[in-house]
Design an enzyme around this catalytic site. Sequence first.
Site, PDB file in Angstrom:
ATOM      1  N   ASP A 167       1.016  -1.162   0.014  1.00 38.24           N
ATOM      2  CA  ASP A 167       0.009   0.156  -0.186  1.00 38.24           C
ATOM      3  C   ASP A 167       0.994   1.256  -0.099  1.00 38.24           C
ATOM      4  OD1 ASP A 167      -2.175   1.752   0.606  1.00 38.24           O
ATOM      5  OD2 ASP A 167      -1.577   1.877   2.722  1.00 38.24           O
ATOM      6  N   ASP A 214      -0.143   5.090   0.624  1.00 45.85           N
ATOM      7  CA  ASP A 214      -0.566   6.151   1.459  1.00 45.85           C
ATOM      8  C   ASP A 214      -0.289   5.695   3.061  1.00 45.85           C
ATOM      9  OD1 ASP A 214      -1.078   7.595  -0.564  1.00 45.85           O
ATOM     10  OD2 ASP A 214      -3.139   7.553  -0.497  1.00 45.85           O
TER      11      ASP A 214
END
Length: 315
Positions: free
Chosen positions: A68, A70
Amino acid sequence: MAAPGWLTPRRRSATARSVLAGEAAAEAARKSSLEAGSAESAEEKESAEPEEPEFPVVGDERAAAFFDLDNTVMQGAAIFHFGRGLYKRKFFERRELTRFAWQQAWFRLAGVEDPEHMQDARDSALSIVKGHRVSELMSIGEEIYDEYMADRIWPGTRALAQAHLDAGQKVWLVTAAPVETATIIARRLGLTGALGTVAESVDGVYTGRLVGEPLHGPAKAEAVRALAAAEGLDLARCAAYSDSHNDIPMLSLVGHPYAINPDAKLRKHARALDWRLRDYRTGRKAAKVGIPAAAGVGALAGGTAAAVALHRRRR
């Protein structure tokens, strides 16, 4: 892939959009990775890197890692940093910048993704880029990375990604950010490529619409599953890393799930399932939570939805 019969029409539609978004993202990621090849090398890495895990296994070509973006690889949300850069270049007005600034402040303080905030950011970004050429936004994105993103990469997570690369494995970003932005970040970090939200374009110009839906939650899992099928990966030997409970579907696909800078819900879930945990937000040594259980998952056959999506983008 047909939706289960017990789902309501609305739920079937949501499932179909997740599959479409996931497969389109996987196809776009593979295309950008093949085009990039080895043209660009990784940026200089910091001399003092945090400890590497016992995993990954060197030479395991059927394993890969999915990160991922963010708050896992980068502090804050990529789409908000991108918005700041576009404002600087007069793509939109001050009142829209205020909205971006508020969303970014909320994200940094809360440390979690909120669907309403992410939806608002997505709609703002789509309206801003509508009518602009893809090549123009890619060029600007390179500049924005240097201005707002490069100094926000978590060294600890960067070291984990490098451990997979050093073991000869591919490493992919998986994010709700636009695939073009995600691809720039992946390339600048020396990663293999990126799975991201695919915005529709016709003749190289953004239409202001998405292909499927944002690559978020279940759609991320669909993207990873589709990419694994196309790349011949064994998901039980793969790893995934995220800070958000929204990514539990993706983390649950692989045999080596990691909670990185986790929100409260993900931390609780990770402890319950003995997933590994790393927290780089305070500078303290990463806490290790057990050994991840193997999670053998069958690969998703198909690709029809991705082909349709690419056809729409290229016509």
